[in-house]
Design a protein around this motif. Structure first.
Motif: not given
Length: 226
Positions: A167-170, A160-162, A142-152
């Motif tokens: 998913p393509l970057i994360a 526009r294509a968020r 969860d800690l990894a998902l929270a950090i990377v997810g916030t950045l991405v």
């Protein structure tokens, strides 16, 4: 910075309590995914690496939904502009969003893990050590998902294509987390009962959290301005 983080966290909590957009969507998606696995695998129960893979994939894709929605309100209501005008450390937004997403993921798992246990997991595997090891593994993930997810999420919200960019970057960035989580959960759900967690993968997940935490802290200030 911490007064700003506290204020932003209160805003995130109030917004979610008023709209109920992120957590219910993540929870419903996770349950739907588990139902799909339940029927597509054509097995009453799973254990070992298969159980680890099912739970890891379910939580990962559910987390992507939360990441997609993390900055939507700020973007649509000019929250970014207001924050940039405030005399506070810009990284306060990173810390607040990461803590909020971490909390969302924990609530998601409170729903998804019991549902997984009920629908798919072999009932003979449920024991105290398995519960503790699962909690430790998921907290690191969860800690990894929270950090990377916030950045991405902060990067993708400017496009526009968020919904496609996230998913393509994360997913490539989170590949070590997926592998590590599955490797740690596999002995937890072993047929013979919970076995000791492999220390190497615990160290890899912890090191991943540290590296990406420092990296996100270093680049977020420039990212939000651009």
């Amino acid at each position: 910075m911490w007064p700003a983080v506290s204020a932003l966290l209160r805003k995130e909590l109030r917004l979610e309590l008023r709209t109920f957009q992120v957590i219910p969507a993540m929870a419903l998606f996770s349950i739907s995914t588990l139902i799909v696995f339940h029927f597509s695998l054509q097995q009453n129960t799973v254990e070992g690496p298969l159980a680890a893979g099912v739970l890891t994939v379910t939580l990962l894709f559910s987390a992507i939904l939360g990441i997609n929605r993390l900055f939507v309100a700020d973007h649509e209501e000019d929250g970014f502009d207001g924050f940039l005008l405030a005399p506070v450390d810009r990284t306060a937004l990173l810390v607040a969003k990461a803590i909020a997403l971490f909390g969302f993921l924990v609530v998601l798992e409170v729903v998804a893990v019991p549902a997984f246990d009920l629908m798919l997991l072999d009932p003979n595997l449920a024991n105290g050590p398995a519960l503790g090891q699962t909690a430790l593994t998921l907290l690191l993930a969860d800690l990894a998902l929270a950090i990377v997810g916030t950045l991405v999420g902060a990067l993708a919200i400017q496009t526009r294509a968020r919904d496609l960019i996230v998913p393509l970057i994360a997913l490539p960035l989170l590949l070590p987390v997926v592998i590590g989580t599955a490797k740690l959960l596999a002995p937890t759900f072993a047929v013979a009962g919970a076995q000791a967690l492999p220390g190497r993968w615990l160290a890899i997940l912890a090191l991943y959290d540290l590296i990406f935490g420092l990296l996100s802290y270093a680049v977020f200030d420039f990212l939000i301005e651009d």
